[in-house]
Scaffold this motif. Structure first.
Motif, mmCIF file in Angstrom:
data_model
loop_
_atom_site.group_PDB
_atom_site.id
_atom_site.type_symbol
_atom_site.label_atom_id
_atom_site.label_comp_id
_atom_site.label_asym_id
_atom_site.label_seq_id
_atom_site.Cartn_x
_atom_site.Cartn_y
_atom_site.Cartn_z
ATOM 1 N N THR A 193 0.989 -1.096 0.347
ATOM 2 C CA THR A 193 -0.071 -0.247 -0.141
ATOM 3 C C THR A 193 0.845 0.911 0.048
ATOM 4 O O THR A 193 2.338 1.089 0.593
ATOM 5 C CB THR A 193 -1.174 -0.061 0.982
ATOM 6 O OG1 THR A 193 -1.823 0.982 1.011
ATOM 7 C CG2 THR A 193 -0.369 -0.044 2.202
ATOM 8 N N PRO A 194 0.752 2.618 -0.688
ATOM 9 C CA PRO A 194 1.122 3.982 -0.221
ATOM 10 C C PRO A 194 1.495 3.763 1.451
ATOM 11 O O PRO A 194 1.172 4.037 1.580
ATOM 12 C CB PRO A 194 0.380 4.753 -1.200
ATOM 13 C CG PRO A 194 -0.119 4.104 -2.499
ATOM 14 C CD PRO A 194 -1.032 2.917 -1.220
ATOM 15 N N SER A 195 2.521 4.446 1.141
ATOM 16 C CA SER A 195 3.172 5.167 2.389
ATOM 17 C C SER A 195 2.156 6.695 2.885
ATOM 18 O O SER A 195 1.317 7.123 1.787
ATOM 19 C CB SER A 195 4.395 5.369 2.451
ATOM 20 O OG SER A 195 5.034 6.511 1.728
ATOM 21 N N VAL A 196 2.126 6.826 3.978
ATOM 22 C CA VAL A 196 1.152 7.994 4.323
ATOM 23 C C VAL A 196 2.384 9.336 3.914
ATOM 24 O O VAL A 196 2.164 10.506 3.820
ATOM 25 C CB VAL A 196 1.232 8.012 5.617
ATOM 26 C CG1 VAL A 196 1.047 9.825 6.376
ATOM 27 C CG2 VAL A 196 0.397 7.854 6.198
ATOM 28 N N ALA A 197 3.750 9.335 3.304
ATOM 29 C CA ALA A 197 4.199 10.074 3.137
ATOM 30 C C ALA A 197 3.881 10.660 1.147
ATOM 31 O O ALA A 197 4.579 11.388 0.709
ATOM 32 C CB ALA A 197 5.597 9.891 3.003
ATOM 33 N N GLU A 198 3.372 9.770 1.066
ATOM 34 C CA GLU A 198 2.631 9.897 -0.137
ATOM 35 C C GLU A 198 1.460 10.594 -0.495
ATOM 36 O O GLU A 198 0.880 10.426 -1.571
ATOM 37 C CB GLU A 198 2.710 8.062 -0.983
ATOM 38 C CG GLU A 198 3.909 7.328 -1.271
ATOM 39 C CD GLU A 198 4.742 7.836 -2.576
ATOM 40 O OE1 GLU A 198 4.199 8.996 -3.068
ATOM 41 O OE2 GLU A 198 5.922 7.739 -2.744
#
Length: 285
Positions: A193-198
């Motif tokens: 899954t994409p990170s929060v930073a993304e």
């Protein structure tokens, strides 16, 4: 008769009153949490409260304690008799003078509503939004605020094109999330899954899967989605299997879906194959 919990007491919804000067109404100045109710229990309550506290700290907005929210839910569920469904907790900064500057003495408006339902599995068609990008540099991308107009705009765009949801890319053009869900990509037998930073919201179902150690965070571009074994959208209220992405049919993976449903405590039921699922005609080949 419908009941709500408002500022410390249960009342009839028709009698509930929020000031027209409330900043949640006039400016979207507030936070909310949608919590799944199962057998009158609030699932993953600690995760929801931590996200609420994090949002309150960022906005300098006082939020209710876990004890207050638990008592509110107990009173409201007792009044409504709800066994399964969802509870939505909303916290605004309350009333204030005209302008953007918050009042010095904040008296938050806090209310909770409930709705019946069960966590479920469904198929969904998704298109990549061309109108909206998720700003991964904004601190607001990390909280569940009342400002949902970008998501609404993207959902309207998708519906006009004959799709059911919109995929949101970040400013760099990488995958962030959809309008209401975390994106989970299955590659062979692993989930990413994409990170929060993304620019991904720190979703609750997302946190459950990460805590369980079955999913990792990675940068994801569109081509990676298109080549995935299966693609899922998850949130507190269920799992959706992507059957169509930007005109490309995607096949479900029974074993992957079963694993996610078990971890998220969602009854799987039956999801039809991508080409035979509940997807309306999109005028595409």
């Amino acid at each position: 008769m419908t009941f709500v919990w408002l500022n410390g007491q249960v009342c009839e919804a028709a009698q509930a009153h929020v000031s027209l000067a409330d900043r949640g109404l006039t400016l979207g100045d507030g936070l909310f949490e949608t919590i799944r109710v199962k057998n009158r229990d609030l699932l993953h309550f600690d995760l929801h409260m931590q996200r609420l506290r994090d949002g309150g700290a960022l906005l300098a907005l006082p939020v209710p304690s876990a004890e207050e929210v638990a008592q509110a839910s107990k009173a409201l569920l007792s009044a409504t008799g709800l066994q399964n469904g969802s509870a939505r907790l909303t916290v605004t900064r309350g009333t204030g003078p005209r302008g953007l500057a918050p009042p010095q003495n904040v008296q938050p408006t806090v209310f909770m509503t409930v709705a019946a339902g069960t966590a479920r599995v469904a198929s969904v068609s998704v298109m990549t939004s061309r109108l909206v990008r998720r700003d991964e540099q904004s601190p607001l991308s990390r909280i569940k605020s009342l400002n949902y107009l970008p998501n609404i705009l993207a959902r309207q765009e998708a519906v006009r094109a004959g799709y059911e949801d919109a995929l949101l890319l970040n400013v760099q053009g990488r995958v962030a999330e959809t309008t209401v869900s975390t994106v989970v990509v299955q590659e062979e037998e692993r989930f990413i899954t994409p990170s929060v930073a993304e620019g991904a919201l720190p979703g609750i179902a997302r946190s459950v899967l990460l805590r369980a150690g079955v999913m990792t965070e990675e940068s994801v571009d569109l081509s990676r989605l298109q080549q995935a074994k299966a693609l899922y959208l998850v949130n507190s209220l269920g799992v959706r299997v992507v059957s169509l992405l930007d005109g490309q049919w995607m096949e479900p993976c029974a074993s992957g879906l079963r694993r996610l449903c078990t971890l998220l405590d969602v009854a799987q039921g039956g999801v039809a194959g991508a080409r035979n699922g509940s997807v309306s005609s999109h005028g595409r080949t």
